[in-house]
Design an enzyme around this catalytic site. Structure first.
Site, PDB file in Angstrom:
ATOM      1  CG  ASP A 109      -7.552  85.867  -7.502  1.00  0.00           C
ATOM      2  OD1 ASP A 109      -6.725  86.776  -7.368  1.00  0.00           O
ATOM      3  OD2 ASP A 109      -8.626  86.000  -8.113  1.00  0.00           O
ATOM      4  CG  HIS A 160     -10.581  86.592  -3.762  1.00  0.00           C
ATOM      5  ND1 HIS A 160     -11.258  87.172  -4.813  1.00  0.00           N
ATOM      6  CD2 HIS A 160     -10.294  85.314  -4.178  1.00  0.00           C
ATOM      7  CE1 HIS A 160     -11.374  86.312  -5.807  1.00  0.00           C
ATOM      8  NE2 HIS A 160     -10.814  85.174  -5.443  1.00  0.00           N
ATOM      9  CG  HIS A 164     -13.583  81.729  -4.110  1.00  0.00           C
ATOM     10  ND1 HIS A 164     -14.318  81.384  -5.229  1.00  0.00           N
ATOM     11  CD2 HIS A 164     -12.439  82.269  -4.582  1.00  0.00           C
ATOM     12  CE1 HIS A 164     -13.640  81.701  -6.318  1.00  0.00           C
ATOM     13  NE2 HIS A 164     -12.495  82.252  -5.956  1.00  0.00           N
ATOM     14  CG  HIS A 256      -6.157  81.036  -9.226  1.00  0.00           C
ATOM     15  ND1 HIS A 256      -6.194  81.374 -10.552  1.00  0.00           N
ATOM     16  CD2 HIS A 256      -7.356  81.405  -8.701  1.00  0.00           C
ATOM     17  CE1 HIS A 256      -7.375  81.933 -10.835  1.00  0.00           C
ATOM     18  NE2 HIS A 256      -8.089  81.962  -9.735  1.00  0.00           N
TER      19      HIS A 256
END
Length: 290
Positions: A109, A160, A164, A256
Site C-alpha cells: 500500500d 488506493h 490516502h 507497505h
C-alpha cells in the site's frame, strides 16, 4: 369560629396538594425529556482496519452520513443468515479478504515510492513472485515510471485513493467518485491499458458509499486477512515473524512500500518470500478481479 378555622385549614391543605402535584408532574415530564427514546436506533457503519498512528482518532468517520445510510441497515437476526456472512472470502461490508484459493497474496500500500518500491520490485523479481500494489494517485502522478515498472513485471494494480484520505468513505458519493476517478486517471496516464479491478480504502475505513462507488467504477473492494503492522515500523524481524507465523491458505497480506520508513518491510521480504514460497503459491491477485 372553630368551624371557620377548620375550613381555612382545609383550603390551605388543598392548595398545597395542588402545588405539589403540579411540581411533581413537571419534574416527571422534564425527566422524560432527558431520557433517550429507547425505540431509536442509529444504523452506524463502523470503520475497520489497521490502527495507523496518523488515523488514531477515527471517531468522526466511523458512521456513514445520514443521507447515504441504507434504510434497513440494522440487520434482521430473525431470518436466515446472509450468504456473504458464511463465505470465508468475504469480510467487512462485502470486501474481499481471501484469495479464494490455497495461495497467498502479498499487497503493498501507499506507493509508489522512489526509495522503497524499486527495492520491493527487485526482491520480488529475485524470488519470481508477483504481488498487488495499492497505488495512491498523487504518487502515481509523481512517479509514473514506477507504475510502468510494476505493470511491466507482471504485478496487479489497485486504486488506493488520491491522497490516502481515511475519511473519504464519509464524504458524498460525487466526491468519492471524483477521487477514485482522478486516481485511476493518474495510473492510466502511466499505463493506459492496465486494468484496475481493485480498490482499497485507506485505513480500512469502509462505508457503504465508498463500496458502492468503487463497484460502480468496476473495482472490487479489497480488504486483507493478515496485518503484520509494518506501518508501525517494528523492525524486519517482527514483520517477518508475524507474516510467516500467521499466513494461511488464502491469506491476503497487508504490507507497505510507502507512507513512512519502509526499510524494515523491505528487509523482512528476504525472510518472508522464501518461507511462504516453500509452503504456498505466492502470487498477485488477478489483475481483472475475481
Amino acid at each position: 369560629m372553630v368551624g371557620a378555622n377548620q375550613v381555612g385549614a382545609a383550603r390551605a391543605v388543598g392548595i398545597i396538594t395542588l402545588v405539589v402535584t403540579a411540581v411533581l408532574g413537571s419534574a416527571y415530564l422534564l425527566g422524560r425529556g432527558l431520557v433517550p427514546d429507547a425505540s431509536r436506533t442509529d444504523a452506524a457503519v463502523t470503520a475497520t482496519g489497521a490502527e495507523h498512528p496518523e488515523y488514531a482518532d477515527q471517531s468522526a468517520i466511523d458512521a456513514e452520513p445520514e443521507h447515504t445510510r441504507a434504510p434497513d441497515a440494522e440487520p434482521d437476526r430473525s431470518g436466515p443468515a446472509d450468504p456473504q456472512e458464511q463465505d470465508p472470502n468475504i469480510g467487512p461490508m462485502g470486501t474481499r479478504v481471501s484469495t479464494g484459493t490455497a495461495g497467498v497474496a502479498l499487497t503493498f500500500d501507499d506507493g509508489p515510492h522512489p526509495d522503497y518500491t524499486p527495492q520491493v520490485l527487485a526482491i520480488l523479481r529475485d524470488y519470481h513472485v508477483t504481488a498487488t500494489f495499492c497505488v495512491v494517485g498523487k504518487n502515481a502522478q509523481a512517479y509514473p515510471w514506477l507504475v510502468e515498472q510494476i505493470v511491466a513485471e507482471g504485478h496487479t494494480l489497485c486504486n488506493h485513493s488520491w491522497d490516502h484520505d481515511v475519511a473519504l468513505g464519509a464524504r458524498s458519493a460525487d466526491w468519492i467518485r471524483a477521487d477514485l476517478m482522478r486516481t485511476s486517471e493518474a495510473i492510466r496516464a502511466a499505463v493506459p491499458d492496465a486494468p484496475i479491478a481493485w480498490y482499497r480504502q485507506p485505513g480500512g475505513a469502509w462505508t457503504y458509499s465508498v463500496i458502492s462507488v468503487s463497484r460502480d467504477l468496476g473495482m472490487a473492494p479489497l480488504h486483507w486477512t493478515l496485518d503484520p503492522s509494518d506501518w508501525r515500523a517494528p523492525g524486519a524481524s517482527r514483520i517477518a515473524a508475524s507474516v510467516i507465523n500467521q499466513a494461511r491458505p488464502g491469506s491476503i497480506v497487508l504490507l507497505h512500500d510507502a507512507g513512512g520508513d519502509r526499510q524494515g518491510t523491505v528487509n523482512a521480504l528476504y525472510r518472508i518470500l522464501p518461507e511462504l514460497a516453500g509452503r504456498f503459491e505466492v502470487q498477485a491477485l488477478p489483475p481483472r478481479g475475481l
